[in-house]
Write a protein that holds these residues in place. Structure first.
Motif, PDB file in Angstrom:
ATOM      1  N   ASN A   1       5.282 -10.353  -5.362  1.00  0.00           N
ATOM      2  CA  ASN A   1       5.005 -11.289  -4.261  1.00  0.00           C
ATOM      3  C   ASN A   1       5.145 -10.629  -2.891  1.00  0.00           C
ATOM      4  O   ASN A   1       4.774 -11.214  -1.877  1.00  0.00           O
ATOM      5  CB  ASN A   1       5.957 -12.490  -4.343  1.00  0.00           C
ATOM      6  CG  ASN A   1       5.745 -13.305  -5.609  1.00  0.00           C
ATOM      7  OD1 ASN A   1       4.598 -13.501  -6.017  1.00  0.00           O
ATOM      8  ND2 ASN A   1       6.821 -13.761  -6.222  1.00  0.00           N
ATOM      9  N   ASP A   2       5.691  -9.440  -2.892  1.00  0.00           N
ATOM     10  CA  ASP A   2       5.952  -8.733  -1.642  1.00  0.00           C
ATOM     11  C   ASP A   2       4.686  -8.012  -1.183  1.00  0.00           C
ATOM     12  O   ASP A   2       4.106  -7.202  -1.915  1.00  0.00           O
ATOM     13  CB  ASP A   2       7.089  -7.726  -1.854  1.00  0.00           C
ATOM     14  CG  ASP A   2       7.496  -7.068  -0.542  1.00  0.00           C
ATOM     15  OD1 ASP A   2       7.030  -7.521   0.520  1.00  0.00           O
ATOM     16  OD2 ASP A   2       8.279  -6.098  -0.591  1.00  0.00           O
ATOM     17  N   LYS A   3       4.239  -8.320   0.012  1.00  0.00           N
ATOM     18  CA  LYS A   3       3.017  -7.705   0.536  1.00  0.00           C
ATOM     19  C   LYS A   3       3.179  -6.204   0.729  1.00  0.00           C
ATOM     20  O   LYS A   3       2.260  -5.420   0.463  1.00  0.00           O
ATOM     21  CB  LYS A   3       2.642  -8.368   1.871  1.00  0.00           C
ATOM     22  CG  LYS A   3       1.294  -7.917   2.404  1.00  0.00           C
ATOM     23  CD  LYS A   3       0.925  -8.697   3.652  1.00  0.00           C
ATOM     24  CE  LYS A   3      -0.452  -8.255   4.161  1.00  0.00           C
ATOM     25  NZ  LYS A   3      -0.834  -8.988   5.386  1.00  0.00           N
ATOM     26  N   GLU A   4       4.365  -5.810   1.166  1.00  0.00           N
ATOM     27  CA  GLU A   4       4.620  -4.382   1.373  1.00  0.00           C
ATOM     28  C   GLU A   4       4.543  -3.625   0.044  1.00  0.00           C
ATOM     29  O   GLU A   4       3.965  -2.540  -0.036  1.00  0.00           O
ATOM     30  CB  GLU A   4       5.994  -4.193   2.014  1.00  0.00           C
ATOM     31  CG  GLU A   4       6.315  -2.737   2.341  1.00  0.00           C
ATOM     32  CD  GLU A   4       7.672  -2.586   3.003  1.00  0.00           C
ATOM     33  OE1 GLU A   4       8.109  -1.439   3.160  1.00  0.00           O
ATOM     34  OE2 GLU A   4       8.283  -3.622   3.355  1.00  0.00           O
TER      35      GLU A   4
ATOM     36  N   LYS B   1       1.917  -0.618  -1.098  1.00  0.00           N
ATOM     37  CA  LYS B   1       2.360   0.647  -1.671  1.00  0.00           C
ATOM     38  C   LYS B   1       1.645   0.913  -2.996  1.00  0.00           C
ATOM     39  O   LYS B   1       1.227   2.042  -3.275  1.00  0.00           O
ATOM     40  CB  LYS B   1       3.873   0.616  -1.913  1.00  0.00           C
ATOM     41  CG  LYS B   1       4.709   0.721  -0.665  1.00  0.00           C
ATOM     42  CD  LYS B   1       6.198   0.712  -1.033  1.00  0.00           C
ATOM     43  CE  LYS B   1       7.076   0.794   0.217  1.00  0.00           C
ATOM     44  NZ  LYS B   1       8.524   0.761  -0.135  1.00  0.00           N
ATOM     45  N   LEU B   2       1.532  -0.139  -3.787  1.00  0.00           N
ATOM     46  CA  LEU B   2       0.873   0.009  -5.084  1.00  0.00           C
ATOM     47  C   LEU B   2      -0.591   0.391  -4.910  1.00  0.00           C
ATOM     48  O   LEU B   2      -1.111   1.251  -5.633  1.00  0.00           O
ATOM     49  CB  LEU B   2       1.004  -1.298  -5.875  1.00  0.00           C
ATOM     50  CG  LEU B   2       0.476  -1.287  -7.308  1.00  0.00           C
ATOM     51  CD1 LEU B   2       1.181  -0.209  -8.118  1.00  0.00           C
ATOM     52  CD2 LEU B   2       0.675  -2.649  -7.957  1.00  0.00           C
ATOM     53  N   GLN B   3      -1.265  -0.221  -3.949  1.00  0.00           N
ATOM     54  CA  GLN B   3      -2.668   0.110  -3.698  1.00  0.00           C
ATOM     55  C   GLN B   3      -2.807   1.570  -3.274  1.00  0.00           C
ATOM     56  O   GLN B   3      -3.725   2.282  -3.704  1.00  0.00           O
ATOM     57  CB  GLN B   3      -3.235  -0.817  -2.617  1.00  0.00           C
ATOM     58  CG  GLN B   3      -3.438  -2.250  -3.056  1.00  0.00           C
ATOM     59  CD  GLN B   3      -4.485  -2.395  -4.126  1.00  0.00           C
ATOM     60  OE1 GLN B   3      -5.548  -1.793  -4.055  1.00  0.00           O
ATOM     61  NE2 GLN B   3      -4.185  -3.189  -5.144  1.00  0.00           N
ATOM     62  N   ASN B   4      -1.892   2.035  -2.440  1.00  0.00           N
ATOM     63  CA  ASN B   4      -1.914   3.450  -2.020  1.00  0.00           C
ATOM     64  C   ASN B   4      -1.688   4.372  -3.221  1.00  0.00           C
ATOM     65  O   ASN B   4      -2.303   5.447  -3.314  1.00  0.00           O
ATOM     66  CB  ASN B   4      -0.852   3.709  -0.957  1.00  0.00           C
ATOM     67  CG  ASN B   4      -1.185   3.042   0.365  1.00  0.00           C
ATOM     68  OD1 ASN B   4      -2.362   2.836   0.687  1.00  0.00           O
ATOM     69  ND2 ASN B   4      -0.173   2.675   1.134  1.00  0.00           N
ATOM     70  N   SER B   5      -0.820   3.941  -4.112  1.00  0.00           N
ATOM     71  CA  SER B   5      -0.574   4.748  -5.316  1.00  0.00           C
ATOM     72  C   SER B   5      -1.818   4.813  -6.188  1.00  0.00           C
ATOM     73  O   SER B   5      -2.139   5.856  -6.769  1.00  0.00           O
ATOM     74  CB  SER B   5       0.594   4.149  -6.110  1.00  0.00           C
ATOM     75  OG  SER B   5       1.772   4.154  -5.347  1.00  0.00           O
ATOM     76  N   TYR B   6      -2.528   3.689  -6.289  1.00  0.00           N
ATOM     77  CA  TYR B   6      -3.778   3.691  -7.041  1.00  0.00           C
ATOM     78  C   TYR B   6      -4.776   4.693  -6.446  1.00  0.00           C
ATOM     79  O   TYR B   6      -5.470   5.418  -7.180  1.00  0.00           O
ATOM     80  CB  TYR B   6      -4.409   2.299  -7.038  1.00  0.00           C
ATOM     81  CG  TYR B   6      -3.701   1.278  -7.900  1.00  0.00           C
ATOM     82  CD1 TYR B   6      -3.065   1.639  -9.070  1.00  0.00           C
ATOM     83  CD2 TYR B   6      -3.669  -0.078  -7.541  1.00  0.00           C
ATOM     84  CE1 TYR B   6      -2.419   0.704  -9.856  1.00  0.00           C
ATOM     85  CE2 TYR B   6      -3.025  -1.026  -8.319  1.00  0.00           C
ATOM     86  CZ  TYR B   6      -2.404  -0.623  -9.476  1.00  0.00           C
ATOM     87  OH  TYR B   6      -1.772  -1.556 -10.261  1.00  0.00           O
TER      88      TYR B   6
END
Length: 1073
Positions: free
Chosen positions: A414-417, A421-426
């Motif tokens: 639920n955390d936008k931050e 981070k996850l999108q950057n990791s992808y």
């Protein structure tokens, strides 16, 4: 008593008091011992000198071995209360060393005596103070107010070494494990005290001096030996706890033994399955790992390697908690090291894989993706790629990304931050996979990477996904570009119909690179085909928002259509893409219609011609009967048929789209279009049902969208072509005409009915021209039809023609219909009269063969027209019902002529005559049925009753029993029954009944059976009302009861039973004379 004690203490000296206390405590009198203990208190002890305190402590410990339990408790309580320093206990803890010196002296005196008993006595002398040592360990280990414990460090390690020395008498005592646990616990307490001094006081110099001074006494190897020697788990656990307390103080000492420590931990301790052991292990890891990593002398991967070597021995329920604890203490970023160590194994069993998945499930998605990135980077640095390792790594990533647990973790974020981070990791994972793609040419690895791409594109946000796709679309590797297009298509279809305005804008940004690919990928058929598919998907989803932007694709695709394409799969995709653009852009494609639509028609024509030639070739080869090549020919033929099928479907889809969206501009193409749609190769039953459905749908759209004014001339002109193409083509044509007629309003029908009538009259004459129908099909495919098959085809065509004709006349008023009917009547009967006149003139010209042939043809034509006429009348009466009943007036002459000439018909026309009789009877039956106004009165009865009943005995020359029976039971008998019902007059029933019974006197048993069946049907239809004619039937019944034919006699009995049902309980025999 208290005042006395105080005075007493003051009056005597310290020395005398100690002597008093010593003598009292060491005597064996419980009372004296108790009294001496009560004279002592912490304040008094505090005032003693240091030497006296040491002596006092030694005396108290020694007295514990001589007292009862109650006094021991008092001593222990006293020792807990008084303030003691570790420095004061050094001698006490070295008490065995003093004994050793004495023991050595005794050994020198007895060195020449080798008696075993003497040696045992020496051991006993050495251990005589062991009880004091044991009590000291037990008491001072747990003493909370013991200060400066570190003074005892050297003594404790020396003592521990003695317990581990197999030659030392202490190694032989039964309580050695317990003693070792006490010593280890004491050392642990000392280490904790030093840690508090060092870190609580902010690392002062004095504290540093303490660490340096006492660090030299810490012998880590002794702690490792405690674990290795013996099998007591409590000792092992205590050794681990002691190591944990030492690690932060002296990490460099622990590091030197770390391999031994963790090797033992992996080989032995981890195998034990109890909660306390696991707590000890967890605490050990928490305390040892950080200082070791800070020291930097041991790499994390080397440390993890120690544990993974013994992974299979760890209890299953302990594996995950242990490694989670280990990884978290080492830093979650070290998860990748553990994964890589296991994934590099040559034989990666299912247990290892399941363990890794369960372990990964304990960490956040971001951590896992970052680990995958590090693993791939590590492997990417290797000059030589281990294919087995690469497959195992990629397979694991695929399974992890596709697992339900991973998806559940994503849902809980639920955390936008954290999401960012996850999108950057992808994105990082995407990038490193792209580097691996460029480095390898192994197809399996490439396929695995693309499979990960397929999973990642579902996980990436649209804002991150599209830039990645744009970068992939300009990659030098054509395979990567193609896979990027596939991912784009899948992403769009995954959310089809649910796009916001912002998402539409993002996807529209991809149009430009797609347009460039249409120009650059023409030499790569598979890539170009995938690009076309992307255009198709984008158009279906977004053209409605920005139609002008999609128009740029059309000229590029048309250019590829103009080039002669040998790849039919690609050609199919091109045409399908044009169809999609047409459906979505509608009138915007109008400027391009003259460029692509003729090409689509031409392509369809070429495919049809190809199929025709192939069919001819196959027939020729079958004639040659080359069995050795038949199988290969069939396989190749199936493959080509599939390609042709796809191309035909594509062309038909494009045609359908154009007609659906811009039908008003189709007039110039209609005849060419009809000639293709009605081609035998498309309409034949051997073709797939999908093609026939599409053709029918196209005709439906044409009939709905284009006016009759435009359609009629192309329909008239294509009739001849359809006739040659065969039955199915004609059926398609007239089904289409039927829809056109249904679509017309009354005004249009009144305008075009005359031209349509001419067309229908020509169509009605197909029965006379049936040799033309499908001739091309018969010649090319070497197909021969039986007479029945030909007639079935003619019947099928006529039914579609008449259905279309009925749809037309339903749009006309009665005057127009009457005109049409009379013209059809004239068309059907004109030749009949001419033939009769010619027959009269040529009666004496028997030698003229040409005249005979012409006469035969004329008779056949006339009979065929009669079939059409009365079949059409059957259709008309079924639809118009009461309205058409009076038209019997125009037909009665021809009807009577047909039914009265049955016996004179030449057997050459047997089939045709039987057919026209059937249609006559059916038409007349329905006329009777729908006569609600009394049209068929006594006058009409007199006209038709006798000829109609005579038909019961009219068996045509050469007619089979089945044909005669079929005409009687299926047509004439129902007609007579309905005639009687319609008359509804007993005055007319009697002559009708009599005329029917008269036919029973025929010599033909089949006729007599038919009469009986007719009578039975009359009784069944009319019931009791028809009983009135029973007396007139008795004579005929009595004759048939004695008939020579057993079948007649049996049927007569059945008819009698039927009649008796309506006689009110009477028997038919009551009427017999």
């Amino acid at each position: 008593m208290t005042q006395f004690n105080i005075r007493f203490h003051k009056e005597i000296s310290e020395k005398k008091y100690y002597e008093f206390l010593q003598s009292s405590l060491l005597c064996q009198n419980d009372r004296y011992q108790k009294s001496a203990i009560k004279t002592m208190n912490p304040e008094l002890f505090k005032n003693f000198s240091n030497n006296l305190q040491i002596k006092f402590i030694n005396t108290l410990i020694k007295s514990l071995t001589l007292m009862n339990q109650k006094n021991k408790i008092l001593i222990i309580q006293l020792l807990k209360k008084i303030q003691i320093s570790g420095k004061q206990l050094i001698n006490l803890f070295n008490i065995l060393d003093d004994n050793k010196e004495n023991n050595n002296q005794m050994k020198i005196e007895n060195e020449h005596k080798k008696n075993k008993e003497k040696e045992n006595d020496n051991d006993k002398q050495y251990l005589k103070n062991f009880p004091m040592l044991l009590k000291s360990l037990e008491i001072f280990k747990i003493k909370e107010n013991l200060t400066e414990k570190y003074y005892l460090t050297e003594s404790l390690f020396k003592l521990l070494s003695k317990f581990l020395d197999k030659k030392n008498p202490l190694h032989k005592i039964s309580s050695r494990e317990y003693c070792k646990q006490l010593i280890l616990g004491f050392i642990s307490n000392i280490s904790n005290e030093l840690e508090d001094l060092v870190f609580q006081n902010n690392k002062k110099k004095n504290d540093h001096g303490l660490l340096k001074k006492y660090g030299k006494y810490y012998q880590i190897n002794l702690l490792v030996d405690c674990m290795k020697i013996g099998d007591n788990p409590q000792t092992h656990n205590q050794a681990l706890l002691t190591l944990s307390s030492i690690a932060k103080l002296y990490p460099h000492k622990v590091v030197k033994q770390i391999v031994n420590i963790f090797s033992y931990l992996g080989e032995h301790t981890l195998k034990r399955d109890d909660n306390y052991t696991f707590i000890v292990i967890e605490k050990t890891i928490n305390r040892i790992i950080p200082p070791i990593l800070e020291e930097g002398t041991l790499k994390p991967m080397d440390l993890l390697e120690i544990f993974t070597q013994n992974l299979k021995y760890i209890p299953s329920q302990r594996k995950i908690p242990f490694f989670v604890c280990l990884i978290k203490k080492m830093g979650v970023e070290q998860l990748w090291s553990l994964l890589l160590i296991i994934l590099k194994k040559e034989k990666l069993t299912r247990d290892y894989i399941n363990f890794l998945h369960q372990l990964c499930d304990q960490f956040k998605p971001t951590i896992k993706i970052e680990c995958f990135v590090k693993i791939l980077k590590k492997e990417n640095k290797n000059e030589i790629i281990n294919l087995n390792t690469a497959f195992q790594i990629l397979n694991f990533i695929i399974d992890q990304l596709d697992s339900e647990n991973y998806l559940e973790q994503l849902i809980k974020i639920n955390d936008k931050e954290e999401t960012n981070k996850l999108q950057n990791s992808y994105l990082k994972l995407f990038s490193i996979l792209l580097l691996n793609l460029q480095k390898t040419n192994n197809r399996k690895i490439i396929d695995h990477i693309h499979e990960i791409f397929q999973l990642l594109h579902k996980l990436l946000s649209l804002e991150n996904f599209l830039p990645v796709i744009n970068n992939l679309l300009i990659n030098e590797d054509s395979e990567i570009r193609r896979k990027a297009l596939i991912m784009l298509n899948n992403r769009i279809e995954m959310n089809s119909g649910t796009f916001s305005n912002h998402e539409v804008q993002l996807f529209v940004s991809v149009l430009e690179p797609i347009s460039k690919l249409l120009k650059s990928e023409t030499k790569l058929p598979l890539n170009y085909q995938t690009t076309l598919l992307s255009v198709d998907v984008l158009t279906n989803n977004f053209a409605k928002f920005k139609p002008q932007l999609f128009l740029q694709f059309l000229p590029l695709i048309i250019d590829s259509l103009t080039v002669k394409q040998k790849n039919f799969h690609l050609l199919s995709s091109i045409i399908m893409c044009i169809a999609t653009l047409t459906r979505n852009l509608e009138t915007l494609i109008l400027p391009y219609l003259p460029k692509f639509f003729p090409l689509v028609i031409k392509t369809l024509k070429l495919v049809i011609m190809k199929q025709q030639k192939k069919s001819e070739k196959i027939q020729k080869m079958k004639k040659k009967q080359k069995s050795n090549t038949n199988n290969n020919i069939e396989i190749q033929d199936n493959e080509e048929n599939e390609i042709d099928y796809l191309l035909v479907i594509s062309c038909l889809s494009c045609i359908e789209s154009v007609i659906l969206k811009i039908p008003q501009f189709m007039s110039a193409y209609l005849e060419d279009l009809f000639s293709l749609l009605l081609c035998q190769n498309l309409t034949s039953d051997s073709n797939k049902i999908e093609i026939q459905d599409m053709i029918e749908n196209i005709f439906d759209i044409i009939a709905e969208k284009i006016s009759a004014r435009v359609l009629l001339n192309p329909i008239f002109n294509i009739f001849k072509f359809a006739t040659v193409s065969g039955t199915n083509s004609l059926c398609f044509l007239f089904n289409f005409l039927n829809k056109v007629c249904l679509k017309m309003d009354s005004e249009a029908a009144s305008i075009y009915y005359k031209s349509l009538l001419k067309f229908f009259l020509v169509s009605f004459d197909l029965r006379n021209n049936q040799s033309v129908i499908g001739m091309k099909q018969i010649q090319t495919q070497n197909i021969s039809f039986t007479l029945q098959e030909k007639q079935d085809q003619i019947d099928l065509i006529e039914s579609t023609i008449m259905t279309a004709f009925i749809s037309l006349i339903m749009k006309l008023n009665e005057n127009m219909f009457k005109q049409i009917f009379l013209k059809i009547l004239h068309w059907a009967t004109a030749n009949t009269f001419e033939n009769e006149n010619k027959n009269e003139k040529n009666e004496d010209d028997d030698d003229d063969d040409d005249d005979e042939d012409e006469e035969e043809d004329s008779i056949k034509v006339g009979m065929s027209k009669m079939i059409v006429l009365f079949r059409l009348c059957d259709y008309l009466i079924s639809r118009l019902k009461t309205v058409f009943v009076p038209y019997f007036e125009y037909l009665s002459e021809y009807f009577l002529e047909i039914i009265t000439n049955a016996k004179t018909v030449d057997k050459k026309y047997l089939y045709e005559y039987n057919l026209v009789l059937n249609y006559c009877f059916d038409y007349l039956r329905k006329s009777f049925l729908y006569d609600t106004s009394g049209y068929f009165d006594q006058e009409k009865f007199q006209l038709i009753s006798q000829p109609l009943t005579n038909c019961l005995s009219d068996q045509i020359e050469g007619e089979t029993t089945e044909m005669f029976t079929g005409r009687m039971e299926g047509h004439l008998i129902p007609c007579l029954a309905q005639f009687a019902v319609t008359l509804s007059d007993d005055l007319l029933w009697k002559p009708l009944n009599y005329q029917i019974w008269l036919q029973s006197r025929s010599e033909n048993a089949l006729v007599r059976i038919t009469v009986l069946k007719t009578i039975r049907e009359l009784y069944n239809r009319l019931g009791e009302e028809f009983v009135i004619v029973t007396p007139d039937s008795i004579q005929f019944i009595s004759e048939l009861m004695e008939d020579s034919d057993i079948h007649v006699e049996s049927l007569c009995q059945q008819v009698i039973k039927t009649i008796e049902q309506y006689l009110g309980g009477k028997s038919i025999r009551d009427y017999l004379i």
